[in-house]
Structure formats: C-alpha cells, structure tokens
Design an enzyme around this catalytic site. Structure first.
Site, PDB file in Angstrom:
ATOM      1  N   GLY A  55       0.854  -1.183   0.000  1.00  0.00           N
ATOM      2  CA  GLY A  55       0.000   0.000   0.000  1.00  0.00           C
ATOM      3  C   GLY A  55       0.892   1.235   0.000  1.00  0.00           C
ATOM      4  O   GLY A  55       1.811   1.342   0.826  1.00  0.00           O
ATOM      5  N   ARG A  88      10.309  -1.274  -4.564  1.00  0.00           N
ATOM      6  CA  ARG A  88       9.180  -1.347  -5.516  1.00  0.00           C
ATOM      7  C   ARG A  88       9.185  -0.043  -6.324  1.00  0.00           C
ATOM      8  O   ARG A  88       9.434   1.025  -5.765  1.00  0.00           O
ATOM      9  CB  ARG A  88       7.839  -1.539  -4.795  1.00  0.00           C
ATOM     10  CG  ARG A  88       7.733  -2.902  -4.105  1.00  0.00           C
ATOM     11  CD  ARG A  88       6.345  -3.145  -3.542  1.00  0.00           C
ATOM     12  NE  ARG A  88       5.366  -3.432  -4.581  1.00  0.00           N
ATOM     13  CZ  ARG A  88       4.059  -3.536  -4.349  1.00  0.00           C
ATOM     14  NH1 ARG A  88       3.587  -3.361  -3.134  1.00  0.00           N
ATOM     15  NH2 ARG A  88       3.219  -3.810  -5.339  1.00  0.00           N
ATOM     16  N   GLN A 191      -5.918  -8.601  -2.519  1.00  0.00           N
ATOM     17  CA  GLN A 191      -5.966  -7.592  -1.443  1.00  0.00           C
ATOM     18  C   GLN A 191      -7.415  -7.261  -1.066  1.00  0.00           C
ATOM     19  O   GLN A 191      -7.707  -6.918   0.072  1.00  0.00           O
ATOM     20  CB  GLN A 191      -5.260  -6.303  -1.876  1.00  0.00           C
ATOM     21  CG  GLN A 191      -3.753  -6.390  -2.001  1.00  0.00           C
ATOM     22  CD  GLN A 191      -3.317  -6.693  -3.417  1.00  0.00           C
ATOM     23  OE1 GLN A 191      -4.046  -7.348  -4.164  1.00  0.00           O
ATOM     24  NE2 GLN A 191      -2.141  -6.237  -3.802  1.00  0.00           N
ATOM     25  N   ASP A 232      -1.408   4.862  -6.279  1.00  0.00           N
ATOM     26  CA  ASP A 232       0.026   4.691  -5.989  1.00  0.00           C
ATOM     27  C   ASP A 232       0.853   5.843  -6.527  1.00  0.00           C
ATOM     28  O   ASP A 232       1.979   6.076  -6.073  1.00  0.00           O
ATOM     29  CB  ASP A 232       0.525   3.370  -6.573  1.00  0.00           C
ATOM     30  CG  ASP A 232      -0.105   2.226  -5.807  1.00  0.00           C
ATOM     31  OD1 ASP A 232      -1.253   1.860  -6.135  1.00  0.00           O
ATOM     32  OD2 ASP A 232       0.515   1.743  -4.852  1.00  0.00           O
TER      33      ASP A 232
END
Ligand code: MRU
Length: 340
Positions: A55, A88, A191, A232
C-alpha cells in the site's frame, strides 16, 4: 470528524519500537496475525518487496522508519536510500519518504539517530492526519445510502492507520452515506478479499465480496452509486496509477454514468512525472498469477503476465480527494491549484 468515529484502525500493523520496526505480515491475513521485525533499511526493503507490508502510503511510512534504522546503525544514508528505493518502483510515496528523511538528516544537529526517529514519527503522523481529513472531505461527495465499489486495499493496512478510499467509505458509512460496500477480490494478490473485506467487516460496514469480473454486472443492474479507489502515483496531468483493474473499473463507471473517485494524500502526487504513461509499472513474478497460496491454477509451464498496476486517464476521474482539498474537475491545472 466526530469523536466517536475511530480515527485509526485498532490493529497495530506497523509499530516503531526504537530499535526495530514491527510490521504485520499482510501475506498471512486474514488467517493469521503474525509480526515481522525489521532491524535495518535492508529488512524494510525486503519486507516491502515481498509484500509483507504494502500500500503506497504505508510503503512510504515504513521507508521513513527504514531510514531511521539506518541512522541508528550508523549506516551510509545514501546507500540505505538506494536500497529502499529499489524495493518497488510504482508508489511514489516511497521516494517522497526517503527524500523527506534525507532532508531531516541534513537538518539534524546533535543526535542524528534521534532526530531521524522523530522525523519518521512525524511522517507517520502526518499521513494519519491526512487520512482523517480525506475521509471527511470525501464523505461530503456522497449522497445518503450510497452503494460503493472499491478495489485492492486502500485501507488502514495500506496507510498509517485509517485508509484513503476505505477511510472515506468507513467514515461515510458512519454518517449514513454508505449503505453497502463491494470490494473487488483483486486478482492476483487478493488484497480486496483478504484485506479490504477484513477491514470492512471489522469496522462493521455492510460489505459483499465480488470477483473482479462482476463489477460490470452490478453497475448495469443499478446496484452501484460510486466507485472509490486509492492511488500509488498521480502524475502532473492528474492521470491516476493504481492497482491493476482500476482502469477497467473507471471505464465501466463512465459507461454507466457512475462517479469515479480517487482518494490519495499529497505524498502520492508526482509533479515531476508529466503524464500517466511515464509512470513505471511494476511487473511481478508470473508465479503469483499461476499459483494461489502455492497451489497451481494453470497448466505446468504456463506463461502469464503480472502487471501490478495500470493508469486511469484523468478525464475518467470525477474527483480526486486529497487532504489539501478536492480536485474537480480533474486535470493538471486543478491538481496543482489544490496542492498549492
Ligand atoms: O500492490 P499493493 O498491494 O501495494 O497495491 C496497493 C494499491 O494499489 C492501493 O490501491 C494503493 O496503494 C493505494 S493505498 C492507500
């Protein structure tokens, strides 16, 4: 926001212990509550890459603590920053947090480890306050009794403690503005079913799980009033990157005349990235697609794509809710205006 509404989720999914960061292993939810201790920036990067924590805002908070751990261990901070940044690629909150901590390190005089730990804590608390403000602002967009779809997990588990999209849904439910939530399962990492449904049920929000391919049918049969998702990374032109499948939901929402809301803090906005198609899209292992919980669901040797995110063009977004205000209409000019 009323004092009776829980301003953060009761579950401790991230816990700073001074010499380590204790994080809830989200891979095991909802079956087990197990914690993992991160004692270095490398540990935080490994946990982030492995999806122990995930997240966008939470990745940022954890990275801030990772930098504090590096300072405590007397490590080279630019190397720690590089390690964390490589974990990431898509969520810009990670880069934001690392930058914030590098600046805190520059400003620190005297006890640098202590100053860095305090900065990480401030970063965390700022995110929590942003969640609370977005929940309040976002709820104002909904009409009473709305039935909403959400995707992936943009809840407490994905942030410092209340959530972005799910924080808005939970607060709107508290006000009587959400009557029912439909989390999409969110293949391949689930998720939606593992995390969002768990959070909604714990928060006593009436919720029904749907598989990703059921959204169109629900919209067509008049059972959805709004789509609410997190992000994101939001580009300077207000294109929105979020979990794979979000773009499809936005197209469906437009086709059915349903508002599509994005809820994200300022740390998710990347004004250095001109357009959505310039956002790096993480590609994860095909194994995560051809297996579920280690069991094969495709023929041996099957090839599979695993794009983790997609980009929704800004013109499909009805409004972006940030802690600095609501961006509407959604375009680069209004985004910059709201962000100041
Ligand atoms: O791969 P994940 O689980 O880290 O992806 C998370 C999402 O896409 C969320 O929707 C996004 O980070 C917003 S969280 C408030």
């Amino acid at each position: 926001m009323s004092y009776r509404f829980p301003l953060k989720d009761a579950v401790r999914h991230i816990d700073w212990r001074g010499d380590r960061l204790r994080v809830l292993d989200q891979r095991l939810l909802p079956r087990r509550l197990r914690y993992v201790d991160c004692r270095s920036a490398q540990d935080v990067a490994d946990a982030t890459r492995a999806m122990v924590l995930r997240g966008a805002p939470l990745i940022g908070c954890a990275a801030a603590y990772g930098m504090a751990l590096a300072a405590r261990r007397g490590e080279d901070l630019s190397r720690a920053a590089k390690t964390l940044l490589a974990a990431r690629p898509t969520a810009v909150n990670l880069a934001n947090a690392v930058q914030y901590m590098l600046e805190a390190a520059k400003r620190a005089n005297g006890d640098r480890p202590m100053a860095m730990a305090a900065a990480a804590q401030r970063y965390f608390e700022t995110d929590l306050r942003a969640n609370q403000t977005m929940a309040r602002l976002g709820a104002s967009l909904l009409k009473r009794g709305s039935r909403v779809i959400t995707h992936c997990n943009a809840g407490a588990l994905a942030t410092s403690g209340l959530g972005t999209a799910v924080g808005m849904i939970r607060y709107a439910h508290y006000l009587g503005k959400v009557s029912h939530a439909y989390p999409c399962e969110t293949r391949p990492y689930l998720q939606g079913s593992r995390l969002t449904l768990w959070e909604l049920m714990r928060g006593r929000v009436p919720a029904t799980l749907i598989t990703d391919n059921m959204a169109a049918h629900l919209m067509k049969t008049g059972r959805i009033d709004a789509v609410i998702v997190g992000s994101d990374r939001i580009a300077a032109n207000a294109d929105v990157c979020n979990k794979i499948g979000t773009y499809g939901l936005a197209i469906l929402a437009r086709h059915h005349g349903i508002p599509f809301y994005v809820v994200a803090p300022a740390t998710t906005v990347d004004l250095d990235c001109a357009r959505g198609d310039l956002i790096p899209i993480e590609e994860r292992s095909a194994k995560e697609v051809v297996e579920i919980f280690g069991r094969p669901i495709a023929p041996k040797g099957a090839r599979a794509h695993h794009f983790a995110f997609d980009v929704t063009p800004h013109d499909l977004v009805t409004a972006i809710v940030t802690e600095r205000g609501i961006v509407r209409p959604v375009d680069g000019r209004h985004l910059k205006k709201v962000l100041g």
